[in-house]
Design a protein around this motif. Structure first.
Motif, PDB file in Angstrom:
ATOM      1  N   GLY A 130      73.114  51.492  55.282  1.00  0.00           N
ATOM      2  CA  GLY A 130      73.351  51.040  56.499  1.00  0.00           C
ATOM      3  C   GLY A 130      74.666  50.079  56.768  1.00  0.00           C
ATOM      4  O   GLY A 130      74.800  49.209  57.164  1.00  0.00           O
ATOM      5  N   LYS A 131      75.616  50.496  55.795  1.00  0.00           N
ATOM      6  CA  LYS A 131      76.658  49.786  55.618  1.00  0.00           C
ATOM      7  C   LYS A 131      78.165  50.352  56.280  1.00  0.00           C
ATOM      8  O   LYS A 131      79.387  49.980  56.285  1.00  0.00           O
ATOM      9  CB  LYS A 131      77.427  49.751  54.103  1.00  0.00           C
ATOM     10  N   PHE A 132      78.002  51.551  56.723  1.00  0.00           N
ATOM     11  CA  PHE A 132      78.933  52.613  57.350  1.00  0.00           C
ATOM     12  C   PHE A 132      79.075  52.303  58.874  1.00  0.00           C
ATOM     13  O   PHE A 132      78.008  52.399  59.639  1.00  0.00           O
ATOM     14  CB  PHE A 132      78.835  54.034  57.052  1.00  0.00           C
ATOM     15  N   LYS A 133      80.171  52.009  59.617  1.00  0.00           N
ATOM     16  CA  LYS A 133      80.318  51.739  60.889  1.00  0.00           C
ATOM     17  C   LYS A 133      81.658  52.328  61.389  1.00  0.00           C
ATOM     18  O   LYS A 133      82.500  52.186  60.869  1.00  0.00           O
ATOM     19  CB  LYS A 133      80.303  50.003  60.978  1.00  0.00           C
ATOM     20  N   LYS A 134      81.451  53.283  62.170  1.00  0.00           N
ATOM     21  CA  LYS A 134      82.517  53.827  63.183  1.00  0.00           C
ATOM     22  C   LYS A 134      83.184  52.837  63.923  1.00  0.00           C
ATOM     23  O   LYS A 134      82.638  52.161  64.902  1.00  0.00           O
ATOM     24  CB  LYS A 134      82.123  55.071  63.633  1.00  0.00           C
ATOM     25  N   ILE A 135      84.635  52.786  63.948  1.00  0.00           N
ATOM     26  CA  ILE A 135      85.225  52.022  65.041  1.00  0.00           C
ATOM     27  C   ILE A 135      86.168  52.642  65.930  1.00  0.00           C
ATOM     28  O   ILE A 135      86.992  53.671  65.146  1.00  0.00           O
ATOM     29  CB  ILE A 135      85.968  50.774  64.146  1.00  0.00           C
ATOM     30  N   ARG A 136      86.355  52.509  67.184  1.00  0.00           N
ATOM     31  CA  ARG A 136      87.314  53.266  67.788  1.00  0.00           C
ATOM     32  C   ARG A 136      88.815  52.885  67.306  1.00  0.00           C
ATOM     33  O   ARG A 136      89.148  51.782  67.657  1.00  0.00           O
ATOM     34  CB  ARG A 136      86.917  53.011  69.082  1.00  0.00           C
ATOM     35  N   GLY A 137      89.373  54.053  66.890  1.00  0.00           N
ATOM     36  CA  GLY A 137      90.708  53.757  66.489  1.00  0.00           C
ATOM     37  C   GLY A 137      91.962  54.016  67.246  1.00  0.00           C
ATOM     38  O   GLY A 137      93.025  54.181  66.967  1.00  0.00           O
ATOM     39  N   SER A 138      91.617  54.279  68.657  1.00  0.00           N
ATOM     40  CA  SER A 138      92.584  54.585  69.619  1.00  0.00           C
ATOM     41  C   SER A 138      92.500  53.480  70.540  1.00  0.00           C
ATOM     42  O   SER A 138      91.441  52.938  70.638  1.00  0.00           O
ATOM     43  CB  SER A 138      92.381  56.135  70.297  1.00  0.00           C
ATOM     44  N   GLY A 139      93.812  53.294  71.161  1.00  0.00           N
ATOM     45  CA  GLY A 139      94.051  52.226  71.987  1.00  0.00           C
ATOM     46  C   GLY A 139      95.005  51.412  71.471  1.00  0.00           C
ATOM     47  O   GLY A 139      95.720  51.709  70.504  1.00  0.00           O
ATOM     48  N   SER A 140      95.385  50.277  72.010  1.00  0.00           N
ATOM     49  CA  SER A 140      96.431  49.232  71.387  1.00  0.00           C
ATOM     50  C   SER A 140      96.120  48.856  70.076  1.00  0.00           C
ATOM     51  O   SER A 140      94.824  48.694  69.898  1.00  0.00           O
ATOM     52  CB  SER A 140      96.635  48.217  72.440  1.00  0.00           C
ATOM     53  N   ILE A 141      96.941  48.491  69.418  1.00  0.00           N
ATOM     54  CA  ILE A 141      96.774  47.576  67.996  1.00  0.00           C
ATOM     55  C   ILE A 141      95.743  46.408  68.268  1.00  0.00           C
ATOM     56  O   ILE A 141      94.920  46.221  67.590  1.00  0.00           O
ATOM     57  CB  ILE A 141      97.916  47.235  67.304  1.00  0.00           C
ATOM     58  N   GLU A 142      96.053  45.607  69.230  1.00  0.00           N
ATOM     59  CA  GLU A 142      95.233  44.555  69.653  1.00  0.00           C
ATOM     60  C   GLU A 142      93.644  44.818  69.806  1.00  0.00           C
ATOM     61  O   GLU A 142      93.036  44.293  69.346  1.00  0.00           O
ATOM     62  CB  GLU A 142      95.955  43.691  70.768  1.00  0.00           C
ATOM     63  N   GLU A 143      93.478  45.941  70.526  1.00  0.00           N
ATOM     64  CA  GLU A 143      92.261  46.391  71.058  1.00  0.00           C
ATOM     65  C   GLU A 143      91.477  46.780  69.832  1.00  0.00           C
ATOM     66  O   GLU A 143      90.271  46.417  69.448  1.00  0.00           O
ATOM     67  CB  GLU A 143      92.224  47.519  71.889  1.00  0.00           C
TER      68      GLU A 143
END
Length: 195
Positions: A165-178
């Motif tokens: 339960g340690k793997f998490k997908k993060i949206r990596g497109s968008g601005s650096i700040e987002e």
């Protein structure tokens, strides 16, 4: 201690986001490439052993890399945590890292994976190739091969940490700040759990 593995294919923004996370959370960046270079430069026993393999064009064995990570952990006993970059790349390395961290009475808190569509990765890398002078970013076929290699090698590592339960997908497109905001939200939850 909050230990994070920042995952993502070439061009996903790991380097940029690592720097931002280090600044915000006071974590120590643990890049196996940097570790290898500094151990070799310092002519430590582990560095000399690694150099022997590298000089013969071989990969440095996992136990040597784990030894270097152990030294880095020991050298920073008061660290708030570490961001692992470029390691682990295989399930065997993930298992070895888990064992090492358990010996140090800590563990990986999360694997945050920057997810970026392949066409965007290719565009980012080719643009980086134009400005950075990195030859591996200048050729579209090489870029595509690196992305395939990343997915083939790291998918089992993702599966390893997903079991816990340690793997998490993060949206990596968008601005650096987002993207930084999305990563920070995950880490803020981990930090609050530790308090």
């Amino acid at each position: 201690m909050v230990n994070i593995i920042l995952f993502g294919p070439p061009g996903s923004g790991k380097g940029t986001q690592s720097a931002n996370l280090i600044n915000k959370y006071g974590l120590i960046h643990l890049s196996t490439g940097d570790l290898l270079r500094s151990e070799i430069e310092a002519k430590t026993p582990l560095g000399l052993e690694a150099k022997k393999f590298m000089d013969q064009g071989q990969l440095v064995p996992d136990e040597v890399v784990i030894g270097m990570i152990s030294s880095k952990l020991d050298a920073n006993p008061d660290a708030r945590g570490f961001i692992f970059d470029g390691f682990p790349r295989t399930t065997a390395q993930a298992e070895a890292l888990d064992k090492l961290l358990a010996l140090k009475k800590t563990a990986i808190a999360a694997v945050l994976s920057l997810e970026v569509p392949e066409d965007e990765l290719i565009k980012r890398l080719l643009n980086r190739g134009l400005t950075s002078g990195r030859s591996d970013d200048a050729n579209e076929d090489v870029v595509k091969a690196r992305i395939v290699e990343y997915h083939n090698k790291t998918a089992p590592v993702a599966d390893h940490y997903a079991k816990y339960g340690k793997f998490k997908k993060i949206r990596g497109s968008g601005s650096i700040e987002e993207i930084f905001g999305l990563l920070s939200k995950e880490i803020d939850e981990l930090v609050s759990e530790k308090v």
